[in-house]
Every structure is written in structure tokens, then in C-alpha cells.
Design a protein around this motif. Structure first.
Motif, PDB file in Angstrom:
ATOM      1  N   LYS A   1       0.845  -1.181   0.000  1.00  0.00           N
ATOM      2  CA  LYS A   1       0.000   0.000   0.000  1.00  0.00           C
ATOM      3  C   LYS A   1       0.887   1.238   0.000  1.00  0.00           C
ATOM      4  O   LYS A   1       1.883   1.288   0.728  1.00  0.00           O
ATOM      5  CB  LYS A   1      -0.911   0.019   1.218  1.00  0.00           C
TER       6      LYS A   1
ATOM      7  N   ASP B   1       1.854   5.105   0.889  1.00  0.00           N
ATOM      8  CA  ASP B   1       1.588   6.033   1.986  1.00  0.00           C
ATOM      9  C   ASP B   1       1.044   7.343   1.439  1.00  0.00           C
ATOM     10  O   ASP B   1       1.326   7.726   0.300  1.00  0.00           O
ATOM     11  CB  ASP B   1       2.875   6.329   2.753  1.00  0.00           C
ATOM     12  N   ASN B   2       0.271   8.030   2.261  1.00  0.00           N
ATOM     13  CA  ASN B   2      -0.214   9.354   1.878  1.00  0.00           C
ATOM     14  C   ASN B   2       0.950  10.333   1.878  1.00  0.00           C
ATOM     15  O   ASN B   2       1.877  10.212   2.679  1.00  0.00           O
ATOM     16  CB  ASN B   2      -1.286   9.843   2.856  1.00  0.00           C
ATOM     17  N   ALA B   3       0.897  11.301   0.989  1.00  0.00           N
ATOM     18  CA  ALA B   3       1.952  12.298   0.906  1.00  0.00           C
ATOM     19  C   ALA B   3       1.950  13.163   2.162  1.00  0.00           C
ATOM     20  O   ALA B   3       0.894  13.578   2.637  1.00  0.00           O
ATOM     21  CB  ALA B   3       1.756  13.176  -0.320  1.00  0.00           C
ATOM     22  N   GLN B   4       3.140  13.401   2.722  1.00  0.00           N
ATOM     23  CA  GLN B   4       3.249  14.243   3.900  1.00  0.00           C
ATOM     24  C   GLN B   4       3.048  15.691   3.499  1.00  0.00           C
ATOM     25  O   GLN B   4       3.690  16.190   2.573  1.00  0.00           O
ATOM     26  CB  GLN B   4       4.624  14.063   4.546  1.00  0.00           C
ATOM     27  N   LEU B   5       2.133  16.377   4.175  1.00  0.00           N
ATOM     28  CA  LEU B   5       1.826  17.765   3.849  1.00  0.00           C
ATOM     29  C   LEU B   5       2.645  18.701   4.713  1.00  0.00           C
ATOM     30  O   LEU B   5       2.916  18.432   5.886  1.00  0.00           O
ATOM     31  CB  LEU B   5       0.331  18.044   4.053  1.00  0.00           C
TER      32      LEU B   5
ATOM     33  N   PRO C   1       1.992  19.054  -0.507  1.00  0.00           N
ATOM     34  CA  PRO C   1       3.059  18.053  -0.443  1.00  0.00           C
ATOM     35  C   PRO C   1       4.432  18.716  -0.556  1.00  0.00           C
ATOM     36  O   PRO C   1       4.606  19.715  -1.253  1.00  0.00           O
ATOM     37  CB  PRO C   1       2.795  17.154  -1.651  1.00  0.00           C
TER      38      PRO C   1
END
Length: 57
Positions: A21, A23-27, A40
Motif C-alpha cells: 500500500k 503512503d499518503n503524501a506528507q503535507l 506536499p
């Protein structure tokens, strides 16, 4: 290079692939034109240079 010693069934191959899976982009919070925006990290320089529209984030 590693090579498989036995043939892997289609079910096992697909099950192995399904476990991965992204990962979501770190903002990151950035001030652009006096407005704080969360974008991002890879887009920070482009946003500061005005190359992308930050209102879509």
C-alpha cells in the motif's frame, strides 16, 4: 540476481501484490501570498515560484 526455485501460483502472486500500500503524501504548511497552505513537500518550490495553483489543495 535472485531467481525463484519453484513456480508460484497465480493466487499467491496476487495476494503478495495486494499487501503493498502506498503512503499518503506528507503535507507541509507553507505561507504563499500571506496565506497558509498545506501542500506536499515536493511541490513547495513550484508553489513558491508561482508555477502551480495552490488553491486546488
Amino acid at each position: 540476481m535472485a531467481t525463484p526455485k519453484f513456480k508460484k501460483s497465480r493466487a499467491n502472486t496476487r495476494m503478495r501484490r495486494s499487501q503493498w500500500k502506498a503512503d499518503n503524501a506528507q503535507l507541509q504548511v507553507v505561507k504563499i501570498d500571506g496565506q497558509e497552505v498545506r501542500i506536499p513537500r515536493r511541490l513547495v518550490k513550484a508553489a513558491q515560484a508561482g508555477l502551480i495553483d495552490v488553491e486546488q489543495f
